[in-house]
Design an enzyme around this catalytic site. Sequence first.
Site, PDB file in Angstrom:
ATOM      1  N   SER A 289       0.874  -1.184   0.000  1.00 17.39           N
ATOM      2  CA  SER A 289       0.000   0.000   0.000  1.00 17.39           C
ATOM      3  C   SER A 289       0.903   1.223   0.000  1.00 17.39           C
ATOM      4  O   SER A 289       2.058   1.140   0.436  1.00 17.39           O
ATOM      5  CB  SER A 289      -0.850   0.011   1.273  1.00 17.39           C
ATOM      6  OG  SER A 289      -1.494   1.263   1.443  1.00 17.39           O
TER       7      SER A 289
ATOM      8  N   TYR B 161      -2.349  -0.327  10.734  1.00 17.08           N
ATOM      9  CA  TYR B 161      -2.333  -0.728   9.324  1.00 17.08           C
ATOM     10  C   TYR B 161      -1.026  -0.272   8.661  1.00 17.08           C
ATOM     11  O   TYR B 161      -0.351  -1.041   7.970  1.00 17.08           O
ATOM     12  CB  TYR B 161      -3.539  -0.108   8.603  1.00 17.08           C
ATOM     13  CG  TYR B 161      -3.632  -0.427   7.128  1.00 17.08           C
ATOM     14  CD1 TYR B 161      -3.966  -1.710   6.706  1.00 17.08           C
ATOM     15  CD2 TYR B 161      -3.399   0.558   6.157  1.00 17.08           C
ATOM     16  CE1 TYR B 161      -4.060  -2.007   5.346  1.00 17.08           C
ATOM     17  CE2 TYR B 161      -3.494   0.270   4.804  1.00 17.08           C
ATOM     18  CZ  TYR B 161      -3.825  -1.019   4.402  1.00 17.08           C
ATOM     19  OH  TYR B 161      -3.914  -1.308   3.058  1.00 17.08           O
TER      20      TYR B 161
ATOM     21  N   LYS C 298       1.922  -2.467   6.820  1.00 12.00           N
ATOM     22  CA  LYS C 298       2.264  -2.326   5.396  1.00 12.00           C
ATOM     23  C   LYS C 298       3.733  -1.911   5.206  1.00 12.00           C
ATOM     24  O   LYS C 298       4.370  -2.290   4.231  1.00 12.00           O
ATOM     25  CB  LYS C 298       1.306  -1.341   4.704  1.00 12.00           C
ATOM     26  CG  LYS C 298      -0.113  -1.913   4.553  1.00 12.00           C
ATOM     27  CD  LYS C 298      -0.134  -3.145   3.635  1.00 12.00           C
ATOM     28  CE  LYS C 298      -1.522  -3.723   3.450  1.00 12.00           C
ATOM     29  NZ  LYS C 298      -1.564  -4.871   2.533  1.00 12.00           N
TER      30      LYS C 298
HETATM   31  P1  NAD Z   1     -11.467  -5.981   0.538  1.00  8.87           P
HETATM   32  O1  NAD Z   1     -11.894  -5.942   1.969  1.00  8.87           O
HETATM   33  O2  NAD Z   1     -12.473  -5.595  -0.494  1.00  8.87           O
HETATM   34  O3  NAD Z   1     -10.858  -7.405   0.179  1.00  8.87           O
HETATM   35  C1  NAD Z   1      -9.956  -8.053   1.053  1.00  8.87           C
HETATM   36  C2  NAD Z   1     -10.236  -9.548   1.024  1.00  8.87           C
HETATM   37  O4  NAD Z   1      -9.318 -10.202   1.929  1.00  8.87           O
HETATM   38  C3  NAD Z   1     -11.656  -9.900   1.512  1.00  8.87           C
HETATM   39  O5  NAD Z   1     -12.289 -10.753   0.580  1.00  8.87           O
HETATM   40  C4  NAD Z   1     -11.422 -10.603   2.844  1.00  8.87           C
HETATM   41  O6  NAD Z   1     -12.402 -11.598   3.132  1.00  8.87           O
HETATM   42  C5  NAD Z   1     -10.041 -11.214   2.611  1.00  8.87           C
HETATM   43  N1  NAD Z   1      -9.393 -11.573   3.868  1.00  8.87           N
HETATM   44  C6  NAD Z   1      -9.345 -10.881   5.032  1.00  8.87           C
HETATM   45  N2  NAD Z   1      -8.714 -11.591   5.976  1.00  8.87           N
HETATM   46  C7  NAD Z   1      -8.335 -12.755   5.399  1.00  8.87           C
HETATM   47  C8  NAD Z   1      -7.630 -13.895   5.869  1.00  8.87           C
HETATM   48  N3  NAD Z   1      -7.207 -13.984   7.144  1.00  8.87           N
HETATM   49  N4  NAD Z   1      -7.402 -14.912   5.015  1.00  8.87           N
HETATM   50  C9  NAD Z   1      -7.845 -14.862   3.720  1.00  8.87           C
HETATM   51  N5  NAD Z   1      -8.527 -13.812   3.227  1.00  8.87           N
HETATM   52  C10 NAD Z   1      -8.767 -12.764   4.063  1.00  8.87           C
HETATM   53  O7  NAD Z   1     -10.198  -5.007   0.462  1.00  8.87           O
HETATM   54  P2  NAD Z   1      -9.179  -4.674  -0.746  1.00  8.87           P
HETATM   55  O8  NAD Z   1      -9.053  -3.197  -0.770  1.00  8.87           O
HETATM   56  O9  NAD Z   1      -9.545  -5.389  -1.973  1.00  8.87           O
HETATM   57  O10 NAD Z   1      -7.826  -5.253  -0.122  1.00  8.87           O
HETATM   58  C11 NAD Z   1      -6.911  -6.048  -0.873  1.00  8.87           C
HETATM   59  C12 NAD Z   1      -5.500  -5.613  -0.539  1.00  8.87           C
HETATM   60  O11 NAD Z   1      -5.293  -4.274  -1.008  1.00  8.87           O
HETATM   61  C13 NAD Z   1      -5.203  -5.573   0.963  1.00  8.87           C
HETATM   62  O12 NAD Z   1      -3.915  -6.113   1.189  1.00  8.87           O
HETATM   63  C14 NAD Z   1      -5.211  -4.103   1.283  1.00  8.87           C
HETATM   64  O13 NAD Z   1      -4.434  -3.781   2.398  1.00  8.87           O
HETATM   65  C15 NAD Z   1      -4.645  -3.523  -0.004  1.00  8.87           C
HETATM   66  N6  NAD Z   1      -4.901  -2.099  -0.224  1.00  8.87           N
HETATM   67  C16 NAD Z   1      -6.169  -1.628  -0.345  1.00  8.87           C
HETATM   68  C17 NAD Z   1      -6.368  -0.267  -0.546  1.00  8.87           C
HETATM   69  C18 NAD Z   1      -7.747   0.327  -0.680  1.00  8.87           C
HETATM   70  O14 NAD Z   1      -7.875   1.556  -0.633  1.00  8.87           O
HETATM   71  N7  NAD Z   1      -8.775  -0.460  -0.874  1.00  8.87           N
HETATM   72  C19 NAD Z   1      -5.268   0.607  -0.613  1.00  8.87           C
HETATM   73  C20 NAD Z   1      -3.997   0.083  -0.484  1.00  8.87           C
HETATM   74  C21 NAD Z   1      -3.813  -1.279  -0.303  1.00  8.87           C
END
Ligand code: NAD
Length: 287
Positions: A144, A157, A161
């Site tokens: 991230s 968080y 990261k």
């Molecule tokens: P999201 O919540 O839509 O999807 C995350 C998925 O991870 C969900 O389906 C959840 O069930 C699954 N998950 C959570 N804990 C788990 C576990 N213990 N084992 C297996 N699966 C698990 O969120 P997203 O934004 O799609 O997140 C995906 C990645 O992107 C994450 O690593 C997040 O930190 C990163 N990210 C997101 C953003 C944002 O703004 N959305 C920004 C930077 C980084």
Amino acid sequence: MQDFANKVTVITGAASGIGAALARKAAGYGMKLVLADVDMAGLEETARSLGDAQYFPMRVDVSSAEDVERLADTTLTRFGAIDLLCNNAGIVPGGRHRAVWEYEVQDWLWAFNVNVLGVVNGLRSFVPRMLATARPAHILNTASVSGFISGAGSAVYGASKHAVVRVTEALQASMLECGAPIGVSMLCPGLVNTRIFETERVRPDHLRSDAVEMEEPETLKSIAAGGADPDEVAQQAFDGIMANRFYIFTSDSFDAAIAQRTEWILSRANPAFDDFTAMSQKDVKPA
Ligand code: NAD
């Protein structure tokens, strides 16, 4: 990695958001998919968007080394190869703005178990199997922009990261050191329109925290709604993999904050961090 057709990808966190979008993109490129998540209903929903792609959904908690071992074994049994590993699952402990000392131990454990150990478990189970085949492959870790900036907000968080960034840079260095034919990319999204702010829904019971004072669901949805489209982010990820690019940033809104932090470090100046929420707002699309 240039050619994805008939190759095998494993995607964690595939039930929602960026993981689901990576799955749709991979299916579009003709890949075979192993989809892992703790949310089986969400995985079924993702699967319905994959057209006629071959896929296998699995309930996997990435913080469990046993679950991730089973994921690696099942991938090889089902599809006979591992070409692209996407360590993508991640969570954000919810609740209103808290100072670093106000988080509960449960928040720290949950975030580090999923965000950091989840990635490490993926590497520990998959890399030895990938090296053993000596087949060209690629690993995408989702970090991230929070892994490059600092401030008062979202400290748990952000710290997790920052750790993912360090782990992924070490992975790249080790691949260069051992000359393995495995490319490494690190996806560093800014704000993306996913369910990330609603991840309290998958917090395990033994790490529940009574202190979490949640924002209103509508507030959380409206923050996420200003973020990038996950399908565009997945395309940026695949473009980066094709170009064998290590750092895949999806937005430049945080560049000034990254440069400012680096400048403070190099000039040994005391940092005066921006308000984190205000910094994140720079990434919100104009309505
Ligand atoms: P999201 O919540 O839509 O999807 C995350 C998925 O991870 C969900 O389906 C959840 O069930 C699954 N998950 C959570 N804990 C788990 C576990 N213990 N084992 C297996 N699966 C698990 O969120 P997203 O934004 O799609 O997140 C995906 C990645 O992107 C994450 O690593 C997040 O930190 C990163 N990210 C997101 C953003 C944002 O703004 N959305 C920004 C930077 C980084």
